[in-house]
Every structure is written in C-alpha cells, then in structure tokens.
Design a protein around this motif. Structure first.
Motif, mmCIF file in Angstrom:
data_model
loop_
_atom_site.group_PDB
_atom_site.id
_atom_site.type_symbol
_atom_site.label_atom_id
_atom_site.label_comp_id
_atom_site.label_asym_id
_atom_site.label_seq_id
_atom_site.Cartn_x
_atom_site.Cartn_y
_atom_site.Cartn_z
ATOM 1 N N GLU A 143 45.080 37.529 41.415
ATOM 2 C CA GLU A 143 43.734 38.088 41.261
ATOM 3 C C GLU A 143 42.707 37.484 42.209
ATOM 4 O O GLU A 143 41.584 37.983 42.314
ATOM 5 C CB GLU A 143 43.267 37.946 39.813
ATOM 6 C CG GLU A 143 43.096 36.521 39.359
ATOM 7 C CD GLU A 143 42.855 36.398 37.867
ATOM 8 O OE1 GLU A 143 41.946 35.625 37.504
ATOM 9 O OE2 GLU A 143 43.550 37.048 37.079
ATOM 10 N N THR A 144 43.068 36.448 42.912
ATOM 11 C CA THR A 144 42.146 35.820 43.861
ATOM 12 C C THR A 144 41.633 36.830 44.875
ATOM 13 O O THR A 144 40.442 36.839 45.219
ATOM 14 C CB THR A 144 42.843 34.659 44.601
ATOM 15 O OG1 THR A 144 43.280 33.710 43.637
ATOM 16 C CG2 THR A 144 41.915 34.002 45.601
ATOM 17 N N THR B 280 38.737 49.460 32.349
ATOM 18 C CA THR B 280 40.190 49.264 32.427
ATOM 19 C C THR B 280 40.552 47.796 32.245
ATOM 20 O O THR B 280 41.537 47.473 31.573
ATOM 21 C CB THR B 280 40.738 49.801 33.764
ATOM 22 O OG1 THR B 280 40.327 51.161 33.921
ATOM 23 C CG2 THR B 280 42.255 49.722 33.811
ATOM 24 N N PHE B 281 39.757 46.913 32.817
ATOM 25 C CA PHE B 281 40.014 45.482 32.643
ATOM 26 C C PHE B 281 39.982 45.107 31.165
ATOM 27 O O PHE B 281 40.839 44.355 30.690
ATOM 28 C CB PHE B 281 38.990 44.641 33.414
ATOM 29 C CG PHE B 281 39.121 43.174 33.126
ATOM 30 C CD1 PHE B 281 40.085 42.410 33.764
ATOM 31 C CD2 PHE B 281 38.302 42.560 32.186
ATOM 32 C CE1 PHE B 281 40.227 41.054 33.477
ATOM 33 C CE2 PHE B 281 38.433 41.212 31.893
ATOM 34 C CZ PHE B 281 39.400 40.457 32.539
ATOM 35 N N LYS B 282 38.989 45.602 30.454
ATOM 36 C CA LYS B 282 38.842 45.257 29.037
ATOM 37 C C LYS B 282 40.043 45.724 28.213
ATOM 38 O O LYS B 282 40.398 45.092 27.221
ATOM 39 C CB LYS B 282 37.550 45.859 28.461
ATOM 40 C CG LYS B 282 36.284 45.296 29.072
ATOM 41 C CD LYS B 282 36.128 43.824 28.776
ATOM 42 C CE LYS B 282 34.821 43.290 29.324
ATOM 43 N NZ LYS B 282 34.625 41.883 29.071
ATOM 44 N N ILE B 283 40.673 46.803 28.626
ATOM 45 C CA ILE B 283 41.792 47.360 27.859
ATOM 46 C C ILE B 283 43.146 46.874 28.373
ATOM 47 O O ILE B 283 44.012 46.484 27.589
ATOM 48 C CB ILE B 283 41.733 48.907 27.882
ATOM 49 C CG1 ILE B 283 40.423 49.393 27.250
ATOM 50 C CG2 ILE B 283 42.939 49.511 27.165
ATOM 51 C CD1 ILE B 283 40.132 50.866 27.469
ATOM 52 N N TYR B 284 43.322 46.880 29.700
ATOM 53 C CA TYR B 284 44.653 46.645 30.270
ATOM 54 C C TYR B 284 44.782 45.412 31.160
ATOM 55 O O TYR B 284 45.890 45.053 31.546
ATOM 56 C CB TYR B 284 45.096 47.869 31.079
ATOM 57 C CG TYR B 284 45.207 49.117 30.249
ATOM 58 C CD1 TYR B 284 46.252 49.289 29.348
ATOM 59 C CD2 TYR B 284 44.256 50.124 30.359
ATOM 60 C CE1 TYR B 284 46.349 50.438 28.584
ATOM 61 C CE2 TYR B 284 44.345 51.274 29.598
ATOM 62 C CZ TYR B 284 45.394 51.427 28.711
ATOM 63 O OH TYR B 284 45.487 52.562 27.953
ATOM 64 N N GLY B 285 43.672 44.809 31.559
ATOM 65 C CA GLY B 285 43.765 43.611 32.383
ATOM 66 C C GLY B 285 43.424 43.854 33.846
ATOM 67 O O GLY B 285 43.141 44.969 34.277
ATOM 68 N N ILE B 286 43.490 42.775 34.601
ATOM 69 C CA ILE B 286 43.001 42.762 35.983
ATOM 70 C C ILE B 286 43.821 43.640 36.923
ATOM 71 O O ILE B 286 43.267 44.289 37.812
ATOM 72 C CB ILE B 286 42.906 41.309 36.518
ATOM 73 C CG1 ILE B 286 42.125 41.253 37.839
ATOM 74 C CG2 ILE B 286 44.281 40.683 36.697
ATOM 75 C CD1 ILE B 286 40.663 41.466 37.699
ATOM 76 N N TYR B 287 45.131 43.683 36.739
ATOM 77 C CA TYR B 287 45.956 44.430 37.694
ATOM 78 C C TYR B 287 45.796 45.934 37.508
ATOM 79 O O TYR B 287 45.671 46.676 38.491
ATOM 80 C CB TYR B 287 47.414 43.974 37.618
ATOM 81 C CG TYR B 287 47.525 42.496 37.939
ATOM 82 C CD1 TYR B 287 47.198 42.016 39.200
ATOM 83 C CD2 TYR B 287 47.896 41.574 36.962
ATOM 84 C CE1 TYR B 287 47.252 40.663 39.497
ATOM 85 C CE2 TYR B 287 47.957 40.218 37.246
ATOM 86 C CZ TYR B 287 47.628 39.767 38.515
ATOM 87 O OH TYR B 287 47.673 38.430 38.806
ATOM 88 N N ALA B 288 45.762 46.380 36.283
ATOM 89 C CA ALA B 288 45.511 47.805 36.037
ATOM 90 C C ALA B 288 44.106 48.176 36.504
ATOM 91 O O ALA B 288 43.899 49.241 37.107
ATOM 92 C CB ALA B 288 45.682 48.125 34.550
ATOM 93 N N ALA B 289 43.152 47.298 36.250
ATOM 94 C CA ALA B 289 41.769 47.559 36.672
ATOM 95 C C ALA B 289 41.675 47.668 38.189
ATOM 96 O O ALA B 289 40.946 48.515 38.717
ATOM 97 C CB ALA B 289 40.849 46.455 36.156
#
Length: 181
Positions: A71-72, A16-25
C-alpha cells in the motif's frame, strides 16, 4: 456539481476501502478514473490535462500497489499529484510567463499582475504543503486514518485555503455599486 464529479474516484475509493480494504479500493479508484475520463470525453470531446495526469498516476501507483501488494505506492500518489501541480504552477510562471491561476480565474477577477503572481505562488505553496501533509499522515498513522484524511482532511484544508484566499482577494472584487458607477 463538478466538485463532486472531480471527487468521484476518491469517494468510491473511500467507500470501497471501508468495506473491502485498500487493494480493492485501489482497483476501484483505477476503474473510476477511467470511467471519469470516458464520461468527460463522451460529454465534452476533450479531457483536461490534469485529469490525464491523475489517470497516469493512479494507474502507475495503483498498479504497483496491486501487483506488489504494498500500500505504500498508493499512499504516494496524492503527494506526487500535488507536487506536480505545484511544480506546474511555478514552472509555468517562471519559465513561460504563464499564470495558470489567472487563466482559470480571469473571468471572475481582475487583479494587478503582482497580485496574480502572489495568488499563483500561494496555490503552489498550498499544493506543496498538501503533498507533505499527505506523506506525514500516510506514514505516521494507520491506513484507516490516511484514507479518512485523504477525503475529509484534504477537503477541509482546501476549504480553509479557498476561504482565506477569498478573504485576501475580497478587496479586489468589484461590488454591484462599483459596477453601476
């Protein structure tokens, strides 16, 4: 297969991070951990304490990440989990005279008590190191690098540690010839 199941939330987090970023992941990791617990509960009727602890941590740190859009918090979660594992191993041994590693491995290994104590301490040290390594990567490299390290680095370090531990313990393992004698 259990190993892959245990990594289910991490793998989904990575994808999910690779596709949508840290918050979605982060949101997916929270949902995946709930799903994981639901599946374990459905299949076995009980859930290991470690999985409950992981759920609490992902909900607390993940929610803080999502609510504060920072993200911290999610970057701290693996370190806190590893440090809790290390503390649990050391406290159980020192205060309650219970060696969790022996409890998990006693069916596979028969070791003298001092060796069990060293194995327990080495796992505690390894988990403490993993927590520190996570923070080092999280706060000295990009989020992309941290996410890659979270999946591949941790797996690689775990593999190396387990192999080294196996080599250390190999002199205590009975061979087929020993069993026949």
């Amino acid at each position: 297969m259990k190993f892959l199941f245990d990594l289910f939330p991490v793998i989904l987090f990575f994808i999910t991070f690779k596709i949508y970023g840290i918050y979605a992941a982060t949101a997916v990791a929270i949902g995946a951990t709930f799903a994981q617990i639901g599946w374990v509960w459905f299949r076995h009727g009980k859930v290991d304490t470690m999985l409950w602890v992981s759920l609490v941590l992902i909900v607390v740190f993940g929610s803080a990440t999502l609510i504060l859009q920072d993200e911290t918090f999610i970057k701290w979660k693996p370190s806190v989990l590893y440090w809790l594992f290390a503390a649990a191993l050391l406290i159980a041994q020192a205060i309650f005279k219970k060696n969790f590693i022996r409890t998990m491995m006693k069916e596979q290994l028969t070791l003298p008590e001092p060796v069990w104590a060293r194995v327990n301490a080495s796992w505690a040290a390894f988990f403490a190191f993993m927590g520190a390594a996570n923070l080092y990567v999280a706060f000295n490299y990009s989020t992309e690098t941290w996410v890659n390290f979270k999946l591949f680095g941790f797996m690689g370090l775990m593999l190396v540690f387990v192999v080294l531990q196996g080599l250390m313990l190999s002199k205590y393992m009975a061979t087929d010839e020993d069993k026949e004698a």
